[in-house]
Design an enzyme around this catalytic site. Structure first.
Site, short mmCIF file in Angstrom:
data_model
loop_
_atom_site.label_atom_id
_atom_site.label_comp_id
_atom_site.label_asym_id
_atom_site.label_seq_id
_atom_site.Cartn_x
_atom_site.Cartn_y
_atom_site.Cartn_z
N MET A 112 0.85 -1.19 0.00
CA MET A 112 0.00 0.00 0.00
C MET A 112 0.89 1.25 0.00
SD MET A 112 -3.46 -0.95 1.98
CE MET A 112 -2.92 -0.65 3.64
N GLY A 113 2.15 1.07 -0.37
CA GLY A 113 3.06 2.22 -0.48
C GLY A 113 3.56 2.70 0.87
N LEU A 115 6.69 3.12 1.64
CA LEU A 115 7.55 1.95 1.85
C LEU A 115 8.61 2.18 2.92
CD1 LEU A 115 8.03 1.11 -1.92
CD2 LEU A 115 6.31 0.21 -0.35
N HIS A 134 9.22 -3.50 3.59
CA HIS A 134 8.79 -3.76 2.20
C HIS A 134 9.99 -4.09 1.31
CE1 HIS A 134 5.54 -0.85 3.54
NE2 HIS A 134 4.82 -1.85 3.08
N GLN A 170 -2.92 -12.34 7.62
CA GLN A 170 -3.07 -12.07 6.18
C GLN A 170 -2.36 -13.16 5.36
OE1 GLN A 170 -2.86 -8.06 4.25
NE2 GLN A 170 -0.77 -8.66 3.81
O1 PAF Z 1 -0.25 -5.88 3.48
C1 PAF Z 1 -0.67 -4.93 2.80
O2 PAF Z 1 -0.04 -3.89 2.66
C2 PAF Z 1 -2.03 -5.05 2.13
O3 PAF Z 1 -2.94 -5.70 2.92
C3 PAF Z 1 -1.96 -5.67 0.71
C4 PAF Z 1 -1.52 -7.12 0.78
C5 PAF Z 1 -1.04 -4.87 -0.16
C6 PAF Z 1 -3.35 -5.65 0.07
O4 PAF Z 1 -3.84 -4.36 -0.07
#
Ligand code: PAF
Length: 295
Positions: free
Chosen positions: A44-45, A47, A51, A167
């Site tokens: 979701m940027g 960063l 990331h 997730q």
């Molecule tokens: O983990 C994240 O940043 C978000 O949940 C993802 C996997 C990019 C989905 O929007």
């Protein structure tokens, strides 16, 4: 300064920003035709090193790396932080160029969810546990966008962070159940020197709150040592963790749980391997963290 711009212009030429779904799909198909494997990191940027560590893992596993930057509106609840979620695409683009990422998929919300959009992907049960109890609909938003991104980017492998343990479990289940031809790799959580797990949401913390937030990792480490010392009763361990975290008045616990790694069900006794997961609100930030403890 001159050196920076020189370096920036050389690296940026190799990183292409793609905003259209059709173009991204065409690129993916062309890469596959040439026999190249695609490694994908959805983000979701805003960063951080966490990331970038996922990008480095993707690089190890594939020929070409694609990163998506998309603040996915449908995974935020109506009272959540979608509007204020930190964004800085220029910086993200520069960091990804430096990492040698080939493509950044950077769609607009109306491209991903045009008027009349109706399809959602739900992994039942797993999505209702842990964070799902406090963020209804959140994981439907995540699985829906990740399924769409997989169809757009067509990766061979996709990398997710262990920081979002639930997730990762849910995505693996979706991939298995829906037969996505994608290998899911889960990469370790990256922490600051003092133990705080990196998160884009850490920007919401004031310097004082940031210090208080260290209690999350301290509680997890305490639980880990209790288990390593032979404690097998999850209730006793949870009690100690609650006491520790509640000793910080700014910390408001959403949950602390010791669960099975596959089905995310609370365990009644600690055997082999467990996931200790927690979510705690401090000031404006809702922080999550976890540790997998193996006997
Ligand atoms: O983990 C994240 O940043 C978000 O949940 C993802 C996997 C990019 C989905 O929007």
């Amino acid at each position: 300064m001159k050196e920076f711009f020189l370096a920036w212009s050389t690296v940026s030429m190799t990183t292409k920003v793609v905003r259209s779904i059709a173009e991204m799909q065409k690129i993916a198909q062309k890469l596959h035709r040439k026999g190249k494997t695609i490694g994908f990191v959805p983000t979701m940027g805003y960063l951080h090193l966490g990331h970038l560590s996922l990008v480095r893992v993707a690089k190890r596993y594939s020929d070409v790396v694609v990163v998506s930057v998309f603040v996915n509106p449908i995974q935020f609840g109506p009272q959540e932080d979608f509007n204020v979620y930190p964004r800085d695409f220029k910086r993200d683009r520069m960091l990804l160029s430096k990492e040698g990422v080939s493509y950044i998929f950077y769609p607009q919300a109306r491209t991903m969810y045009p008027k009349g959009y109706k399809t959602y992907v739900e992994v039942k049960e797993l999505s209702e546990k842990l964070c799902g109890r406090f963020r209804p609909g959140h994981f439907i938003g995540v699985t829906t966008v990740v399924a769409k991104l997989f169809n757009i980017v067509q990766p061979d492998i996709a990398v997710f962070g262990q920081k979002d343990a639930q997730q990762a479990v849910i995505i693996k289940k979706m991939v298995k159940d829906l037969n996505f031809p994608v290998k899911i790799v889960v990469a370790p959580t990256v922490r600051e020197k003092d133990g705080l797990a990196l998160s884009s949401r850490n920007v919401y913390l004031t310097p004082q709150e940031r210090k208080k937030a260290l209690i999350l990792y301290q509680a997890l480490k305490t639980a880990q040592s209790l288990i390593k010392q032979g404690n097998r009763d999850p209730q006793k361990i949870l009690h100690t963790m609650y006491e520790l975290i509640n000793s910080v008045p700014e910390a408001k616990v959403d949950y602390i749980e010791i669960v099975d790694l596959d089905n995310l069900e609370p365990v009644s006794e600690i055997k082999d391997k467990v996931l200790i997961a927690l979510a705690v609100r401090i000031g404006k930030a809702r922080l999550i963290d976890n540790l997998v403890v193996k006997l």
